[in-house]
Motif scaffolding. Structure first.
Motif, PDB file in Angstrom:
ATOM      1  N   GLU A  28      -2.724   3.127  -3.641  1.00 48.68           N
ATOM      2  CA  GLU A  28      -2.644   2.619  -5.009  1.00 48.68           C
ATOM      3  C   GLU A  28      -1.234   2.128  -5.331  1.00 48.68           C
ATOM      4  O   GLU A  28      -1.057   1.147  -6.046  1.00 48.68           O
ATOM      5  CB  GLU A  28      -3.027   3.777  -5.936  1.00 48.68           C
ATOM      6  CG  GLU A  28      -3.362   3.404  -7.355  1.00 48.68           C
ATOM      7  CD  GLU A  28      -3.738   4.667  -8.127  1.00 48.68           C
ATOM      8  OE1 GLU A  28      -4.875   5.135  -7.945  1.00 48.68           O
ATOM      9  OE2 GLU A  28      -2.893   5.196  -8.868  1.00 48.68           O
ATOM     10  N   GLN A  29      -0.224   2.828  -4.803  1.00 46.71           N
ATOM     11  CA  GLN A  29       1.173   2.535  -5.150  1.00 46.71           C
ATOM     12  C   GLN A  29       1.892   1.779  -4.036  1.00 46.71           C
ATOM     13  O   GLN A  29       3.116   1.770  -4.001  1.00 46.71           O
ATOM     14  CB  GLN A  29       1.931   3.851  -5.410  1.00 46.71           C
ATOM     15  CG  GLN A  29       1.367   4.716  -6.510  1.00 46.71           C
ATOM     16  CD  GLN A  29       1.479   4.050  -7.860  1.00 46.71           C
ATOM     17  OE1 GLN A  29       2.414   3.313  -8.123  1.00 46.71           O
ATOM     18  NE2 GLN A  29       0.504   4.272  -8.713  1.00 46.71           N
ATOM     19  N   TYR A  30       1.162   1.166  -3.130  1.00 52.50           N
ATOM     20  CA  TYR A  30       1.778   0.543  -1.960  1.00 52.50           C
ATOM     21  C   TYR A  30       2.908  -0.411  -2.361  1.00 52.50           C
ATOM     22  O   TYR A  30       2.739  -1.228  -3.247  1.00 52.50           O
ATOM     23  CB  TYR A  30       0.735  -0.197  -1.120  1.00 52.50           C
ATOM     24  CG  TYR A  30       1.057  -0.101   0.345  1.00 52.50           C
ATOM     25  CD1 TYR A  30       0.810   1.067   1.043  1.00 52.50           C
ATOM     26  CD2 TYR A  30       1.664  -1.151   1.020  1.00 52.50           C
ATOM     27  CE1 TYR A  30       1.142   1.198   2.378  1.00 52.50           C
ATOM     28  CE2 TYR A  30       1.997  -1.046   2.356  1.00 52.50           C
ATOM     29  CZ  TYR A  30       1.732   0.132   3.030  1.00 52.50           C
ATOM     30  OH  TYR A  30       2.062   0.267   4.353  1.00 52.50           O
ATOM     31  N   GLY A  31       4.075  -0.257  -1.720  1.00 52.14           N
ATOM     32  CA  GLY A  31       5.203  -1.148  -2.000  1.00 52.14           C
ATOM     33  C   GLY A  31       6.051  -0.710  -3.176  1.00 52.14           C
ATOM     34  O   GLY A  31       7.096  -1.288  -3.438  1.00 52.14           O
ATOM     35  N   GLN A  32       5.623   0.312  -3.933  1.00 56.93           N
ATOM     36  CA  GLN A  32       6.416   0.824  -5.054  1.00 56.93           C
ATOM     37  C   GLN A  32       7.494   1.774  -4.506  1.00 56.93           C
ATOM     38  O   GLN A  32       7.367   2.255  -3.380  1.00 56.93           O
ATOM     39  CB  GLN A  32       5.510   1.593  -6.024  1.00 56.93           C
ATOM     40  CG  GLN A  32       4.400   0.751  -6.634  1.00 56.93           C
ATOM     41  CD  GLN A  32       4.943  -0.400  -7.469  1.00 56.93           C
ATOM     42  OE1 GLN A  32       5.807  -0.221  -8.302  1.00 56.93           O
ATOM     43  NE2 GLN A  32       4.455  -1.604  -7.204  1.00 56.93           N
TER      44      GLN A  32
END
Ligand SMILES: [Zn+2]
Length: 357
Positions: A156-160
């Motif tokens: 869900e938070q990929y790259g954050q």
């Protein structure tokens, strides 16, 4: 959503995920400065294969004019990654951790993010989330739920800058301090195992004790998911499942203006409180619990009685009630259930998949 689905299907089908799967865990709220210690402390860019420069044993990061500074010296980098040469000695914000710590500017101050292998993270989570004395099959069920929850959040938070926080609102993680041989055994025995629904890691919510029947995802969390159904649970027979809370009129008035009364207005299908009337106001029960305090008002499974100077709440269970019930898992494990059977009970219709070996 489509790209997330594609990504996770790829992850599962092609085995993109591997044993080196890492997590990024925010270590608490934003702070003005981050102090780091460690034997052979070094700093580098937050990238794979970055070069690290030695720092000694201690460093303090602050934010000056929007730029990261280390011991008062400005750094041109947007994120700083710290590492200790000797494993198990890296400490940030007073917590000893595995892996590295990345310091990045947050909204107004600094965020310290622990970057560590998923399996190491799970050993720490397990020690914080479930009593270590619980039977091994219950600890294994919790390990799979925590791994699945973490991977779901990562997708869900990929790259954050980070995937999860470290408080009770996500999964409790207190670094190296709460590990022991039993939590490690439970994590190792279930290595790479994840609960899936339609090839996606599920939203594997869990809680301490449901009080006798788990709550549907739609009612507990506003997440109407096919595998978060209300199921029966043996934890309600445990004496520890019962609680009493007295809310004084003064206390309630401090939380809600004009709180001249407290009455249940509606219940969910499992009998948990859905809405309450606090004086003239109608309040959603989840908001009511948040306002009173998650630890004080242990669950929404309660009855209200008016007393002389306030209200007495008699209830069962601890937590939102959706998904795996930890005390129920303990009872089932003592009866001889395997972790697979426990997980099937609390997350019906899901499949266990090995994501990496
Ligand atoms: Zn239960």
């Amino acid at each position: 959503m489509a790209s997330r689905l594609t990504f996770s299907v790829l992850l599962l089908v092609c085995g993109v995920a591997h044993a080196a799967e890492t997590m990024r865990i925010a270590m608490g709220a934003e702070v003005a400065s981050v102090e780091l210690t460690g034997e052979g402390l070094s700093v580098g860019e937050d990238a794979d294969g970055a070069d690290f420069e030695p720092l000694g044993e201690r460093a303090t990061v602050t934010l000056v004019g929007g730029h990261l500074t280390v011991d008062g010296k400005p750094s041109p980098r947007e994120a700083l990654r710290f590492r200790a040469a000797k494993a198990g000695t890296l400490t940030a914000l007073g917590t000893r951790v595995h892996g590295d710590v990345v310091v990045v500017p947050g909204k107004s101050k600094l965020v310290a993010v622990n970057v560590l292998p998923l399996e190491e993270y799970l050993v720490g989570v397990l020690g914080s989330e479930m009593p270590r004395s619980f039977p091994l099959e219950a600890l294994k069920a919790q390990a799979v739920a925590a791994r699945t929850y973490a991977l779901n959040k990562k997708l869900e938070q990929y790259g954050q800058p980070f995937h999860l926080g470290s408080s009770v609102l996500s999964q409790v993680y207190r670094g190296l301090e709460v590990e022991d041989a039993r939590t490690r055994e439970a994590v190792d025995a279930t290595r790479g195992l994840v609960l899936t629904f339609m090839l996606q890691p599920i939203e594997a919510y869990f809680h301490a004790s449901c009080g006798g029947r788990t709550e549907a995802g739609a009612d507990a969390l506003g997440r109407d998911l096919p595998y978060l159904k209300a199921v029966d649970c043996p934890c309600g027979q445990l004496p520890s499942s019962h609680w009493t809370l007295t809310l004084k009129a003064k206390e309630l008035a401090a939380l809600f203006k004009k709180a001249a009364g407290l009455e249940v207005q509606g219940r969910t299908r499992t009998g948990r409180v859905r809405r309450v009337a606090v004086g003239p106001r109608s309040v959603d029960a989840v908001t009511f619990r948040e306002r009173v305090g998650y630890l004080k008002l242990r669950s929404l499974d309660f009855e209200v009685e008016q007393g002389k100077d306030g209200w007495t709440l008699e209830g069962h269970g601890f937590g939102h009630g959706a998904g795996l019930c930890q005390w129920g898992a303990r009872v089932y494990a003592e009866k001889g259930w395997t972790f697979q059977k426990i997980l099937q009970h609390y997350y019906p219709g899901t499949e266990l998949q090995t994501l990496y070996e």
